[in-house]
Motif scaffolding. Structure first.
Motif, PDB file in Angstrom:
ATOM      1  N   ARG A   1      71.689  51.390  -3.245  1.00  0.00           N
ATOM      2  CA  ARG A   1      71.953  52.803  -3.504  1.00  0.00           C
ATOM      3  C   ARG A   1      71.006  53.686  -2.706  1.00  0.00           C
ATOM      4  O   ARG A   1      71.377  54.776  -2.247  1.00  0.00           O
ATOM      5  CB  ARG A   1      71.812  53.084  -5.002  1.00  0.00           C
ATOM      6  N   GLY A   2      69.760  53.254  -2.512  1.00  0.00           N
ATOM      7  CA  GLY A   2      68.808  54.055  -1.755  1.00  0.00           C
ATOM      8  C   GLY A   2      69.261  54.242  -0.303  1.00  0.00           C
ATOM      9  O   GLY A   2      69.110  55.321   0.265  1.00  0.00           O
ATOM     10  N   VAL A   3      69.794  53.179   0.300  1.00  0.00           N
ATOM     11  CA  VAL A   3      70.288  53.295   1.683  1.00  0.00           C
ATOM     12  C   VAL A   3      71.477  54.246   1.733  1.00  0.00           C
ATOM     13  O   VAL A   3      71.590  55.072   2.646  1.00  0.00           O
ATOM     14  CB  VAL A   3      70.663  51.900   2.218  1.00  0.00           C
ATOM     15  N   TYR A   4      72.352  54.156   0.752  1.00  0.00           N
ATOM     16  CA  TYR A   4      73.541  55.011   0.735  1.00  0.00           C
ATOM     17  C   TYR A   4      73.149  56.471   0.563  1.00  0.00           C
ATOM     18  O   TYR A   4      73.665  57.356   1.258  1.00  0.00           O
ATOM     19  CB  TYR A   4      74.470  54.567  -0.389  1.00  0.00           C
ATOM     20  N   GLU A   5      72.206  56.735  -0.382  1.00  0.00           N
ATOM     21  CA  GLU A   5      71.838  58.117  -0.636  1.00  0.00           C
ATOM     22  C   GLU A   5      70.960  58.690   0.462  1.00  0.00           C
ATOM     23  O   GLU A   5      70.825  59.917   0.573  1.00  0.00           O
ATOM     24  CB  GLU A   5      71.111  58.206  -1.984  1.00  0.00           C
ATOM     25  N   ALA A   6      70.408  57.851   1.315  1.00  0.00           N
ATOM     26  CA  ALA A   6      69.580  58.347   2.418  1.00  0.00           C
ATOM     27  C   ALA A   6      70.429  58.917   3.559  1.00  0.00           C
ATOM     28  O   ALA A   6      69.900  59.639   4.414  1.00  0.00           O
ATOM     29  CB  ALA A   6      68.688  57.218   2.947  1.00  0.00           C
TER      30      ALA A   6
ATOM     31  N   ARG B   1      77.933  50.590  -8.620  1.00  0.00           N
ATOM     32  CA  ARG B   1      77.637  49.912  -9.889  1.00  0.00           C
ATOM     33  C   ARG B   1      76.156  49.591  -9.907  1.00  0.00           C
ATOM     34  O   ARG B   1      75.672  48.770  -9.096  1.00  0.00           O
ATOM     35  CB  ARG B   1      78.465  48.635 -10.038  1.00  0.00           C
ATOM     36  N   GLY B   2      75.461  50.278 -10.831  1.00  0.00           N
ATOM     37  CA  GLY B   2      74.030  50.056 -10.916  1.00  0.00           C
ATOM     38  C   GLY B   2      73.329  50.538  -9.654  1.00  0.00           C
ATOM     39  O   GLY B   2      73.527  51.645  -9.177  1.00  0.00           O
ATOM     40  N   GLY B   3      72.511  49.690  -9.073  1.00  0.00           N
ATOM     41  CA  GLY B   3      71.765  50.055  -7.874  1.00  0.00           C
ATOM     42  C   GLY B   3      72.442  49.648  -6.586  1.00  0.00           C
ATOM     43  O   GLY B   3      71.802  49.680  -5.534  1.00  0.00           O
ATOM     44  N   THR B   4      73.708  49.250  -6.671  1.00  0.00           N
ATOM     45  CA  THR B   4      74.422  48.784  -5.477  1.00  0.00           C
ATOM     46  C   THR B   4      75.704  49.586  -5.312  1.00  0.00           C
ATOM     47  O   THR B   4      76.392  49.894  -6.297  1.00  0.00           O
ATOM     48  CB  THR B   4      74.758  47.296  -5.587  1.00  0.00           C
ATOM     49  N   VAL B   5      75.984  49.897  -4.059  1.00  0.00           N
ATOM     50  CA  VAL B   5      77.228  50.600  -3.716  1.00  0.00           C
ATOM     51  C   VAL B   5      78.121  49.612  -2.976  1.00  0.00           C
ATOM     52  O   VAL B   5      77.685  48.965  -2.012  1.00  0.00           O
ATOM     53  CB  VAL B   5      76.955  51.842  -2.855  1.00  0.00           C
TER      54      VAL B   5
ATOM     55  N   ARG C   1      75.975  62.600   2.750  1.00  0.00           N
ATOM     56  CA  ARG C   1      76.317  61.359   2.074  1.00  0.00           C
ATOM     57  C   ARG C   1      77.792  61.039   2.339  1.00  0.00           C
ATOM     58  O   ARG C   1      78.663  61.859   2.084  1.00  0.00           O
ATOM     59  CB  ARG C   1      76.065  61.496   0.578  1.00  0.00           C
ATOM     60  N   PRO C   2      78.092  59.873   2.873  1.00  0.00           N
ATOM     61  CA  PRO C   2      79.490  59.546   3.240  1.00  0.00           C
ATOM     62  C   PRO C   2      80.373  59.425   2.005  1.00  0.00           C
ATOM     63  O   PRO C   2      79.949  58.905   0.973  1.00  0.00           O
ATOM     64  CB  PRO C   2      79.378  58.222   3.987  1.00  0.00           C
ATOM     65  N   ALA C   3      81.605  59.904   2.151  1.00  0.00           N
ATOM     66  CA  ALA C   3      82.586  59.818   1.069  1.00  0.00           C
ATOM     67  C   ALA C   3      83.711  58.870   1.484  1.00  0.00           C
ATOM     68  O   ALA C   3      83.746  58.355   2.603  1.00  0.00           O
ATOM     69  CB  ALA C   3      83.143  61.202   0.749  1.00  0.00           C
ATOM     70  N   ASP C   4      84.609  58.662   0.553  1.00  0.00           N
ATOM     71  CA  ASP C   4      85.750  57.792   0.843  1.00  0.00           C
ATOM     72  C   ASP C   4      86.582  58.390   1.992  1.00  0.00           C
ATOM     73  O   ASP C   4      86.982  59.551   1.953  1.00  0.00           O
ATOM     74  CB  ASP C   4      86.605  57.663  -0.411  1.00  0.00           C
ATOM     75  N   GLY C   5      86.833  57.602   3.047  1.00  0.00           N
ATOM     76  CA  GLY C   5      87.578  58.052   4.219  1.00  0.00           C
ATOM     77  C   GLY C   5      86.710  58.511   5.358  1.00  0.00           C
ATOM     78  O   GLY C   5      87.237  58.867   6.431  1.00  0.00           O
ATOM     79  N   ALA C   6      85.372  58.543   5.176  1.00  0.00           N
ATOM     80  CA  ALA C   6      84.487  59.026   6.228  1.00  0.00           C
ATOM     81  C   ALA C   6      84.336  57.982   7.325  1.00  0.00           C
ATOM     82  O   ALA C   6      84.374  56.769   7.078  1.00  0.00           O
ATOM     83  CB  ALA C   6      83.132  59.380   5.635  1.00  0.00           C
ATOM     84  N   ARG C   7      84.157  58.475   8.554  1.00  0.00           N
ATOM     85  CA  ARG C   7      83.858  57.593   9.692  1.00  0.00           C
ATOM     86  C   ARG C   7      82.342  57.465   9.793  1.00  0.00           C
ATOM     87  O   ARG C   7      81.620  58.474   9.832  1.00  0.00           O
ATOM     88  CB  ARG C   7      84.422  58.181  10.978  1.00  0.00           C
ATOM     89  N   VAL C   8      81.858  56.219   9.845  1.00  0.00           N
ATOM     90  CA  VAL C   8      80.409  55.981   9.852  1.00  0.00           C
ATOM     91  C   VAL C   8      80.058  54.911  10.866  1.00  0.00           C
ATOM     92  O   VAL C   8      80.912  54.140  11.329  1.00  0.00           O
ATOM     93  CB  VAL C   8      79.908  55.545   8.460  1.00  0.00           C
ATOM     94  N   VAL C   9      78.774  54.906  11.213  1.00  0.00           N
ATOM     95  CA  VAL C   9      78.182  53.825  11.990  1.00  0.00           C
ATOM     96  C   VAL C   9      77.118  53.180  11.089  1.00  0.00           C
ATOM     97  O   VAL C   9      76.265  53.876  10.549  1.00  0.00           O
ATOM     98  CB  VAL C   9      77.554  54.342  13.298  1.00  0.00           C
ATOM     99  N   MET C  10      77.203  51.853  10.925  1.00  0.00           N
ATOM    100  CA  MET C  10      76.292  51.136  10.027  1.00  0.00           C
ATOM    101  C   MET C  10      75.482  50.093  10.787  1.00  0.00           C
ATOM    102  O   MET C  10      75.994  49.452  11.706  1.00  0.00           O
ATOM    103  CB  MET C  10      77.078  50.424   8.911  1.00  0.00           C
ATOM    104  N   HIS C  11      74.240  49.973  10.353  1.00  0.00           N
ATOM    105  CA  HIS C  11      73.413  48.862  10.799  1.00  0.00           C
ATOM    106  C   HIS C  11      73.482  47.810   9.692  1.00  0.00           C
ATOM    107  O   HIS C  11      72.994  48.026   8.591  1.00  0.00           O
ATOM    108  CB  HIS C  11      71.975  49.320  11.023  1.00  0.00           C
ATOM    109  N   VAL C  12      74.153  46.673   9.979  1.00  0.00           N
ATOM    110  CA  VAL C  12      74.453  45.716   8.928  1.00  0.00           C
ATOM    111  C   VAL C  12      73.947  44.332   9.304  1.00  0.00           C
ATOM    112  O   VAL C  12      73.688  44.027  10.482  1.00  0.00           O
ATOM    113  CB  VAL C  12      75.978  45.649   8.671  1.00  0.00           C
ATOM    114  N   LYS C  13      73.842  43.514   8.254  1.00  0.00           N
ATOM    115  CA  LYS C  13      73.471  42.116   8.407  1.00  0.00           C
ATOM    116  C   LYS C  13      74.556  41.289   7.737  1.00  0.00           C
ATOM    117  O   LYS C  13      74.862  41.506   6.563  1.00  0.00           O
ATOM    118  CB  LYS C  13      72.116  41.839   7.771  1.00  0.00           C
ATOM    119  N   PRO C  14      75.173  40.337   8.447  1.00  0.00           N
ATOM    120  CA  PRO C  14      76.223  39.527   7.824  1.00  0.00           C
ATOM    121  C   PRO C  14      75.609  38.542   6.811  1.00  0.00           C
ATOM    122  O   PRO C  14      74.590  37.900   7.085  1.00  0.00           O
ATOM    123  CB  PRO C  14      76.857  38.799   8.997  1.00  0.00           C
ATOM    124  N   ASP C  15      76.247  38.440   5.658  1.00  0.00           N
ATOM    125  CA  ASP C  15      75.781  37.534   4.606  1.00  0.00           C
ATOM    126  C   ASP C  15      76.954  36.711   4.103  1.00  0.00           C
ATOM    127  O   ASP C  15      78.102  37.183   4.061  1.00  0.00           O
ATOM    128  CB  ASP C  15      75.166  38.309   3.426  1.00  0.00           C
TER     129      ASP C  15
END
Length: 403
Positions: free
Chosen positions: A65-70, A42-46, A74-88
């Motif tokens: 969206r820029g992080v996602y498209e980088a 939605r907009g600039g956020t995934v 590009r990961p799709a629904d059901g993909a296994r990923v490793v994320m660098h995240v910050k808890p908010d």
């Protein structure tokens, strides 16, 4: 907080949420792994949900969206990923979420390496051991089938099984066979079928697909659930070249869903042919045995002893008569020879007997004690003697001795 508050002096909820947000903000960034579900933009956020593929645990993730498209690919629904995240922590809504700073799809090579490590761990625990695998029933009363909704695998299993044995019964559990909910739905269906006492074998079937599509069937939770089942499980995942960990823990592995139907249900035509062959073989065996026994009986009946038993008795009677006559002749000859020998002996005895000598005019002079007088000089005058004659004896006295 507990020391500074009381029923009379409570803290406003905004203050508490601000304190929680400040504490979570101090956690810093962290690398996490999971499976993407509910992916929307939605907009600039995934927005997405990061789900743990083993446990029923998930968390919301927001991503620019820029992080996602980088991320490439590009990961799709059901993909296994490793994320660098910050808890908010969002104070206004009182909700927790991760903010993704970098996304890295998990490559096929890394997935294979993880699957190999998991395979080694499960093998060391004995989950793949051959001695724990159970034999399938010859003709199960009810077959449990876990498959995708309106899938080709379901049609293959049902049609081939009913073609082989039309009376076979199925209890079908349609579930998701790929994606984030596949493991939980397959595990739940497996639990329901295993609890049903009428179900004698369970088939887990799915058509072919990529490594990522078949990944749920190598999930540790699902593998352990299959190992804990009391009902024999048949794995029919993908094609011949596909080998998820479910194939190793299942009691029987089928190369395809069609092959699973062949392994679970016997072919009625083949069984009838086998019964007919066994019946013919049994008849030949019994007929051969009867022929041998009849030949033996005919041979026995053709023997003289059974063909004319009276003749054998007559032959034995003739033999007895011959032996009797021979014995009589032998005994008569022996008696005749003995009689002749006796006559000879008697003649010799008569010839040698003193009586015969006396019959010729001789006499025997004896002393009273029976001693025979052989010489005249042996007697004295006045001695009494006995003179033995052939028919009698007389007593005499010696009047004159030998001079």
């Amino acid at each position: 907080m507990a020391q500074k508050t009381s029923p009379e002096q409570p803290l406003p909820i905004r203050t508490v949420l601000q304190m929680v947000a400040g504490w979570i903000g101090k956690l810093g960034t962290i690398w996490v792994e999971g499976q993407i579900t509910e992916l929307t933009a939605r907009g600039g956020t995934v927005f997405m949900t990061l789900r743990d593929p083993v446990a029923n645990v998930s968390a919301r993730v927001t991503c620019p969206r820029g992080v996602y498209e980088a991320a490439v690919p590009r990961p799709a629904d059901g993909a296994r990923v490793v994320m660098h995240v910050k808890p908010d922590f969002w104070v206004n809504r009182g909700s927790f979420a991760f903010t993704a700073l970098e996304i890295r799809p998990v490559g096929v090579g890394e997935l294979l390496a993880r699957l190999e490590r998991l395979r080694q761990v499960l093998a060391a625990e004995g989950l793949f051991a051959a001695d724990r695998k159970r034999r399938l029933p010859f003709l199960p009363g009810t077959i449990g089938l876990i498959c995708g909704r309106d899938s080709a695998a379901e049609r293959d299993v049902l049609e081939n099984a009913r073609r082989r044995w039309p009376a076979v019964r199925f209890r079908v559990e349609e579930v998701a066979v790929q994606g984030p909910y596949a493991v939980s739905e397959v595990s739940d269906a497996l639990s329901r079928l295993d609890a049903d006492r009428e179900v004698e074998v369970i088939v887990i079937a799915r058509g072919g697909g990529s490594l990522e599509d078949l990944l749920p069937f190598s999930d540790e939770a699902l593998v352990r659930a299959v190992a804990a089942c009391r009902t024999p499980v048949v794995s029919a995942i993908g094609h011949e070249q596909d080998s998820p960990l479910l194939d190793l823990v299942a009691d029987v592995r089928a190369s395809t869903p069609t092959d699973a139907a062949k392994k679970v249900v016997p072919d009625v035509g083949e069984q009838l042919t086998l019964v007919r062959q066994l019946r013919d073989r049994g008849r030949r065996t019994v007929r051969g045995w009867l022929d041998r026994e009849l030949a033996w009986l005919s041979s026995v009946r053709s023997r003289p002893s059974l063909a004319d038993p009276v003749r054998e008795i007559e032959r034995q009677a003739e033999h007895v008569e011959q032996l009797r006559d021979r014995a009589r002749r032998c005994l008569g000859g022996s008696l005749d020879r003995a009689e002749d020998s006796l006559e000879h002996l008697r003649a010799r005895l008569v010839a040698l007997s003193p009586a015969a000598t006396l019959e010729r005019g001789y006499a025997i002079v004896q002393r009273p004690g029976g001693e025979v007088v052989r010489k005249a000089a042996e007697v004295a005058e006045g001695e009494e003697l006995t003179v033995r004659l052939p028919d009698d004896r007389i007593s005499v006295r010696v009047t004159q001795g030998a001079g």
